[in-house]
Design an enzyme around this catalytic site. Structure first.
Site, short mmCIF file in Angstrom:
data_model
loop_
_atom_site.label_atom_id
_atom_site.label_comp_id
_atom_site.label_asym_id
_atom_site.label_seq_id
_atom_site.Cartn_x
_atom_site.Cartn_y
_atom_site.Cartn_z
N ASP A 114 -7.93 -5.03 13.69
CA ASP A 114 -7.77 -3.51 13.60
C ASP A 114 -7.36 -3.36 11.97
O ASP A 114 -6.11 -3.31 12.02
CB ASP A 114 -6.92 -2.84 14.54
CG ASP A 114 -6.89 -1.19 14.23
OD1 ASP A 114 -5.73 -0.89 14.63
OD2 ASP A 114 -7.45 -0.70 13.54
N SER A 115 -8.25 -3.62 11.11
CA SER A 115 -7.57 -3.45 9.88
C SER A 115 -7.89 -2.31 8.95
O SER A 115 -8.86 -1.53 9.44
CB SER A 115 -8.39 -4.91 9.11
OG SER A 115 -9.68 -4.64 8.84
N THR A 116 -7.71 -2.21 7.84
CA THR A 116 -8.04 -1.27 6.82
C THR A 116 -9.42 -1.76 6.45
O THR A 116 -9.97 -2.75 6.86
CB THR A 116 -7.17 -1.29 5.81
OG1 THR A 116 -6.89 -2.67 5.13
CG2 THR A 116 -6.01 -0.38 5.79
N ASP A 117 -10.10 -0.79 5.60
CA ASP A 117 -11.62 -1.26 5.16
C ASP A 117 -11.45 -2.45 4.34
O ASP A 117 -10.31 -3.02 3.61
CB ASP A 117 -12.00 -0.02 4.43
CG ASP A 117 -12.39 1.11 5.35
OD1 ASP A 117 -12.42 2.24 4.95
OD2 ASP A 117 -12.76 0.78 6.57
N GLN A 147 0.83 -1.41 -0.14
CA GLN A 147 -0.09 -0.20 -0.05
C GLN A 147 0.82 1.26 0.06
O GLN A 147 1.98 1.12 0.21
CB GLN A 147 -1.00 0.04 1.13
CG GLN A 147 -0.14 -0.35 2.61
CD GLN A 147 -1.11 -0.90 3.55
OE1 GLN A 147 -2.32 -1.02 3.57
NE2 GLN A 147 -0.40 -1.45 4.52
N ASP A 183 0.27 -12.37 6.55
CA ASP A 183 -1.33 -11.95 5.96
C ASP A 183 -2.19 -12.74 7.35
O ASP A 183 -2.15 -13.92 7.63
CB ASP A 183 -1.80 -12.65 4.91
CG ASP A 183 -3.12 -12.19 4.55
OD1 ASP A 183 -2.98 -12.15 3.16
OD2 ASP A 183 -3.88 -11.97 5.21
N GLY A 184 -3.21 -12.03 7.97
CA GLY A 184 -4.00 -12.47 9.00
C GLY A 184 -4.72 -13.56 8.81
O GLY A 184 -4.84 -14.54 9.53
N ASP A 238 0.29 0.09 13.95
CA ASP A 238 0.93 1.40 14.58
C ASP A 238 1.21 1.12 16.20
O ASP A 238 1.90 2.04 16.67
CB ASP A 238 -0.24 2.45 14.44
CG ASP A 238 -1.59 1.96 15.01
OD1 ASP A 238 -2.43 1.54 14.21
OD2 ASP A 238 -1.85 1.90 16.22
N GLU A 292 0.59 -8.34 11.37
CA GLU A 292 0.69 -7.11 10.67
C GLU A 292 1.16 -7.50 9.29
O GLU A 292 2.27 -7.96 9.13
CB GLU A 292 1.12 -5.90 11.20
CG GLU A 292 1.40 -5.08 10.40
CD GLU A 292 0.36 -4.25 9.68
OE1 GLU A 292 0.23 -4.23 8.43
OE2 GLU A 292 -0.70 -3.80 10.20
#
Ligand code: SAM
Length: 293
Positions: A163-166, A37, A144-145, A92, A112
């Site tokens: 707690d991921s991105t969309d 990303q 990768d989760g 983060d 992560e």
């Protein structure tokens, strides 16, 4: 106006095509394309340091406590004795820090996908993870989760925090049947999973679809709220799914006792026993996205 790079310019968030927020950029700290990303961290004049992934605000120094406290403390206080916690995403470090505040936690595994997010957060956003990275109970894995949950053992965790991105790009797999099926398998009897389900005023599909998927693998699905200023559009929903008995409707007194016992009382700027209980009261425009209970 450009999503410029130096002071005096503005960053315009690219989440919605016809509406959005902007930040005055005081100093660009890093802008890098990782294998996964586009990563950008800048100093803003209004919200301190800001982490942006693929043009979408992930976290700001000024309001991170709201989301992180609610994502971590609510499930950990609802579980009878959370000892083994799996965190997916959260590069983060802020969720890891809040999880490790809980004395009952013996092991916190964080998976992560993007190692650059972790390294750049340690470098430019140290106020989020602080010393959690060095805690002997923490195990940080770059991966990768979905691969991790497929390989993990049955009933090997008590709480899973996503707690991921969309659900676009690398985050999409974390909103699939395959992911939730494996999460149900690796959670213990009273296991709880929580994940960010977007801002229903703008993203109602995300809450509806995610909840319908989890209802296939968990007997109990619900959601609770957090008002995060830089997740624009009103309430942010955090989806919860639980195995075993229904999610305990803990009263304020019991939550206060657990917070006192866990040395968390007074350390929060958003989570309180009262806010915890109230956060499960959903207005109809949000509740209508959940399966009828
Ligand atoms: N709180 C933010 C939000 O609600 O938009 C999310 C913040 S956190 C930084 C999101 C993290 O999820 C990112 O660092 C991203 O790399 C990570 N991520 C996305 N997809 C992933 C996957 N499949 N496995 C593990 N981590 C993933």
């Amino acid at each position: 106006m450009t999503s410029g790079t130096s002071s005096g310019t503005w960053f315009n968030e690219a989440l919605y095509p016809d509406w959005g927020q902007r930040f005055k950029v005081v100093k660009e700290l890093v802008h890098k394309k990782s294998p996964f990303q586009d990563i950008r961290i800048f100093e803003s004049s209004s919200h301190g340091r800001v982490l942006v992934l693929d043009g979408i605000v992930q976290i700001t120094e000024r309001d991170e406590f709201i989301y992180q406290e609610m994502l971590a403390h609510v499930p950990l206080f609802m579980h009878p004795k959370p000892q083994r916690v799996l965190i997916i995403g959260a590069g983060d470090g802020g969720v890891l820090r809040r999880v490790l505040q809980h004395k009952t936690v013996e092991k916190a595994v964080m998976v992560e996908i993007d190692g650059d997010v972790i390294e750049l957060s340690k470098q430019h956003l140290p106020m989020f993870g602080k010393d959690a990275w060095d805690d002997p109970r923490a195990e940080v894995i770059v991966g990768d989760g979905i691969d991790y949950v497929k390989k993990a053992g049955d009933a090997s965790f008590d709480v899973i925090i996503v707690d991921s991105t969309d659900p676009i790009g690398v985050g999409d797999v974390l909103f699939t049947d395959d992911f939730y099926k494996n999460c149900a398998r690796i959670l213990s009897d009273e296991g709880i999973i929580v994940n960010q389900c977007g801002v229903p005023f703008q993203q109602a599909d995300e809450l509806r679809e995610t909840t319908a998927r989890r209802a296939k693998f968990f007997p109990h699905v619900t959601a609770y709220l957090a008002a995060v200023p830089t997740y624009v559009g009103g309430f942010m929903t955090l989806g919860m799914a639980k195995k075993g008995t229904p999610p305990h409707k803990l009263d304020v007194t019991e939550l206060a006792r657990r917070a006192r016992e866990g040395n968390i009382e007074g350390s929060c700027q958003y989570w309180t026993p009262e806010v915890h209980v109230a956060s499960f009261s959903l207005p109809p425009y949000i509740a209508q996205n959940l399966p009828r209970s």
